[in-house]
Design a protein around this motif. Structure first.
Motif, mmCIF file in Angstrom:
data_model
loop_
_atom_site.group_PDB
_atom_site.id
_atom_site.type_symbol
_atom_site.label_atom_id
_atom_site.label_comp_id
_atom_site.label_asym_id
_atom_site.label_seq_id
_atom_site.Cartn_x
_atom_site.Cartn_y
_atom_site.Cartn_z
ATOM 1 N N GLU A 121 0.832 -1.207 0.000
ATOM 2 C CA GLU A 121 0.000 0.000 0.000
ATOM 3 C C GLU A 121 0.865 1.255 0.000
ATOM 4 O O GLU A 121 0.580 2.226 -0.711
ATOM 5 C CB GLU A 121 -0.922 -0.010 1.224
ATOM 6 C CG GLU A 121 -1.911 1.130 1.252
ATOM 7 C CD GLU A 121 -2.894 1.009 2.404
ATOM 8 O OE1 GLU A 121 -3.834 1.803 2.464
ATOM 9 O OE2 GLU A 121 -2.714 0.094 3.234
ATOM 10 N N GLU A 125 1.016 4.073 -3.081
ATOM 11 C CA GLU A 125 0.614 5.452 -2.804
ATOM 12 C C GLU A 125 1.794 6.421 -2.775
ATOM 13 O O GLU A 125 1.605 7.601 -2.455
ATOM 14 C CB GLU A 125 -0.129 5.503 -1.468
ATOM 15 C CG GLU A 125 -1.459 4.757 -1.504
ATOM 16 C CD GLU A 125 -2.196 4.795 -0.185
ATOM 17 O OE1 GLU A 125 -1.607 5.300 0.796
ATOM 18 O OE2 GLU A 125 -3.344 4.334 -0.134
ATOM 19 N N LEU A 128 1.828 10.177 -4.416
ATOM 20 C CA LEU A 128 0.479 10.721 -4.545
ATOM 21 C C LEU A 128 0.301 12.033 -3.772
ATOM 22 O O LEU A 128 -0.391 12.932 -4.261
ATOM 23 C CB LEU A 128 -0.552 9.694 -4.085
ATOM 24 C CG LEU A 128 -0.714 8.456 -4.972
ATOM 25 C CD1 LEU A 128 -1.921 7.636 -4.515
ATOM 26 C CD2 LEU A 128 -0.858 8.829 -6.429
ATOM 27 N N THR A 197 -5.666 7.201 -6.525
ATOM 28 C CA THR A 197 -6.148 6.844 -5.190
ATOM 29 C C THR A 197 -7.204 5.746 -5.277
ATOM 30 O O THR A 197 -7.148 4.756 -4.537
ATOM 31 C CB THR A 197 -6.736 8.078 -4.487
ATOM 32 O OG1 THR A 197 -5.720 9.081 -4.357
ATOM 33 C CG2 THR A 197 -7.246 7.712 -3.101
ATOM 34 N N SER A 200 -5.437 2.451 -6.482
ATOM 35 C CA SER A 200 -4.644 1.784 -5.450
ATOM 36 C C SER A 200 -5.546 1.154 -4.389
ATOM 37 O O SER A 200 -5.259 0.046 -3.897
ATOM 38 C CB SER A 200 -3.678 2.775 -4.794
ATOM 39 O OG SER A 200 -4.379 3.815 -4.137
#
Length: 228
Positions: A121, A125, A128, A197, A200
């Motif tokens: 994770e 991310e 971002l 977002t 993911s």
């Protein structure tokens, strides 16, 4: 500052802008280029992660024997496989001890997979927040350049003997370019941030799903006599 309408091309307006407005434009162009680099990089990463997840899900559900599945060579950089392989390895280590309670075995297995998912994770991310920053800040930076340029135009107009629209139009136009560049940098960054977002989160949900499926099979195996 050019006063003729014919000289009001985009490049001429940028060249004739004040130094501060030019710096604002340069910052926004650099932010736009950096955000597009991140967009391309993240797009490739998410596409690769999605394909590898789908590939492992099909392989996991088609293979009925977990020992045979995880005895195969590890596919290079398949996050979904790595998550399940970590959980299965932890299960094998804990279940070797007959004194270890079933609940402790499953808890350790699930914890190992949760840690692996958290790592993935974080990887998905990455960068971002940069896109979010570009998307939220760029319009304000462009607006600052616009306000500064319009302020200089009106200061110059107050010193002119004859106040005409032709005299102030080039200054206002060059100032508005800063806002346009700010929007050009912000809009793709905001769209990409929302898309990445959501993408993911969808992939991470897939990791949790396959991890839960593995945990279910291991739990069943753990409570089947002679299968521990």
């Amino acid at each position: 500052m050019p006063t003729a309408v014919d000289s009001m091309s985009i490049w001429a307006l940028v060249e004739d802008a004040s130094v501060l407005v030019q710096i604002v434009m340069l910052i926004l162009v650099a932010a736009s280029l950096a955000s597009w680099f991140v967009i391309v990089q993240r797009s490739r990463l998410l596409a690769s992660a999605r394909r590898s997840l789908q590939r492992f899900e099909a392989q996991f559900r088609a293979e009925g024997n977990l020992d045979r599945l995880f005895a195969q060579p590890t596919e290079q950089r398949n996050p979904a496989e790595q998550v399940c392989r970590v959980g299965f390895s932890e299960y094998q280590q804990l279940s070797q001890h007959a004194t270890t309670e079933s609940a402790a075995v499953m808890e350790g297995t699930q914890r190992a997979m949760m840690i692996a998912i958290a790592r993935e994770e974080k990887r998905l991310e990455k960068n971002l927040p940069f896109l979010a920053t570009v998307g939220s800040v760029s319009p304000y930076i462009g607006l600052f350049g616009t306000v500064w340029g319009i302020m200089n135009s009106f200061i110059g107009l107050s010193q002119a003997q004859q106040a005409t629209l032709a005299a102030v139009a080039p200054g206002i136009a060059e100032a508005l370019i800063a806002t346009a560049i700010g929007l050009f940098a912000a809009i793709p960054a905001v769209i990409a941030y929302n898309r990445f977002t959501a993408g993911s989160e969808d992939i991470i949900a897939g990791y949790y799903t396959v991890a839960d499926e593995l945990a279910t099979q291991l739990h069943r195996r753990l409570h089947t006599p002679g299968q521990r």
